[in-house]
Scaffold this active site. Structure first.
Site, short mmCIF file in Angstrom:
data_model
loop_
_atom_site.label_atom_id
_atom_site.label_comp_id
_atom_site.label_asym_id
_atom_site.label_seq_id
_atom_site.Cartn_x
_atom_site.Cartn_y
_atom_site.Cartn_z
CE LYS A 123 -3.03 4.44 6.95
NZ LYS A 123 -4.43 4.35 7.30
CD GLU A 162 -12.35 5.39 3.95
OE1 GLU A 162 -11.84 4.60 4.76
OE2 GLU A 162 -11.57 5.61 3.13
NE ARG A 184 -2.60 0.76 3.53
CZ ARG A 184 -3.27 0.34 4.52
NH1 ARG A 184 -4.62 0.03 4.45
NH2 ARG A 184 -2.86 0.82 5.59
C1 LIG Z 1 -5.32 3.50 7.67
C2 LIG Z 1 -6.93 3.71 7.28
C3 LIG Z 1 -7.92 2.97 7.13
C4 LIG Z 1 -7.77 1.56 8.03
O1 LIG Z 1 -6.73 0.78 7.37
P1 LIG Z 1 -6.22 -0.50 7.98
O2 LIG Z 1 -5.11 -1.04 7.04
O3 LIG Z 1 -7.17 -1.39 8.39
O4 LIG Z 1 -5.39 0.05 9.39
C5 LIG Z 1 -9.03 3.11 6.81
N1 LIG Z 1 -9.40 4.43 6.10
C6 LIG Z 1 -8.47 5.23 5.90
C7 LIG Z 1 -8.97 6.59 5.33
C8 LIG Z 1 -7.14 5.15 6.49
O5 LIG Z 1 -6.24 6.10 6.30
#
Ligand SMILES: *Cc1c(COP(=O)(O)O)cnc(C)c1O
Length: 341
Positions: free
Chosen positions: A184, A220, A82
């Protein structure tokens, strides 16, 4: 190894400086060898790309002690992949996967005294990140970058049980269509701060973001993906190109299907169908699943049948199975657990 004298069960989710962190610098088109350092401070140009144009990306994962006393991480290869996708989208160099995994291992091993004991509910939270470190004033990618990983011990997410959350449908958007919602990037969080501060001020725990184009579909929250359980027992998660692909959510879907024999669906989820849901949870590394009890859409309350006192029954099974896999109480799928020590 003597553990630090920390009241593990009462730790919060905050930064505690640990002894060693990993640093590697990218210059003249190549990464250097990388080192562990005790220096927790960074000195960069006042004009660094990260400071002027927010060229920065990150990851989050945990190291913890399993039931049989090993120190492990959970699916760190997916964090490496990622981070690679995030780097490419922001025109940053890729930090190679094998080196990413090695850096994580080194930081955990060097800070073993800060890895909380089994049963405490606490973990060593790891933060890999990368940023443009060389001066940039005309808008373009930086020439030089720094990749770092530090660890900080964090407490159990749910002290005294998981209380269902109340969330609101936000009038702000998190990510544009074809934007950066699926990587991210720090910038996705900067622009969510006003939305979360105002949500808290109005008594809500989190924001539910909708798709910005039609504002009819669930995306989300600021930092966690949604999982729903329908009244006929299916596990459903929203599908969209602007959702961050949560490793926890992907793992929970696998667990739902392969361990619990549930039907799972990744599809568009309409705001107007939320009244048909039996349970709702937020998935992410920090809490694994936080149950949602109520969703408020501009004064209209959608109360999940699972209620405001406990996790719904399917959410609870998912939570217990995944945390059981992580802690070594339940056999993990091949490749999910990386043993460091
Ligand atoms: C990091 C993140 C998540 C959760 O991801 P995980 O890999 O499960 O920790 C969900 N939504 C956003 C916007 C994120 O930045």
């Amino acid at each position: 190894m003597e553990k630090k004298n920390i009241d593990w069960s009462n730790l919060g989710f905050g930064y505690i400086q640990t002894e060693k962190r990993y640093v590697s610098n990218y210059k003249d088109g190549a990464w250097d060898d990388g080192v562990l350092t005790e220096d927790a401070n960074i000195v960069i140009s006042e004009c660094a790309g990260v400071l002027q144009y927010a060229q920065t990306i990150f990851e989050g994962l945990k190291a913890y002690t399993t039931e049989d006393g090993h120190i492990v991480t959970f699916r760190p290869d997916l964090n490496a992949e990622r981070l690679e996708a995030s780097a490419k989208r922001l025109e940053m160099p890729v930090f190679p996967k094998e080196r990413f995994l090695d850096a994580i291992d080194k930081v955990v091993a060097a800070n073993e005294a800060y890895v909380p004991p089994y049963g405490s509910g606490a973990t060593l939270y790891l933060r890999p990140y990368m940023f443009g470190s060389s001066p940039v004033i005309g808008v373009k990618p930086a020439q030089e970058y720094q990749f770092r990983v530090f660890g900080t011990p964090v407490g159990p997410y749910f002290k005294g049980g998981a209380k269902p959350l109340t969330i609101r449908v936000s009038d702000f958007d998190r990510a544009a269509p074809n934007g950066t919602g699926n990587i991210k990037a720090g910038l996705n969080y900067a622009m969510s701060l006003h939305a979360i501060v105002s949500a808290h001020a109005e008594g809500y725990d989190e924001n539910m973001y909708l798709d910005p184009k039609t504002r009819t579909k669930v995306e989300e929250t600021g930092g966690a993906n949604f999982l729903f359980v329908t009244k006929d027992g299916k596990v459903v998660t929203p599908k969209s190109d602007s959702i961050l692909p949560s490793i926890t959510r992907r793992s929970l879907l696998y667990v739902a299907k392969e361990y619990l024999g549930l039907e799972v669906e990744e599809r568009e989820v309409l705001l107007e169908e939320l009244g048909d849901m039996a349970e709702c949870g937020l998935c992410g590394t920090a809490a694994v699943i936080s149950p949602v009890g109520k969703i408020v859409d501009h004064g209209k309350e959608i109360c999940l049948p699972s209620g405001m006192t406990e996790m719904g029954p399917t959410t609870k099974k998912l939570y217990e199975t995944l945390t059981g896999i992580q802690m070594g109480r339940i056999e993990a799928p091949e490749g999910w657990i990386r043993v460091i020590k």
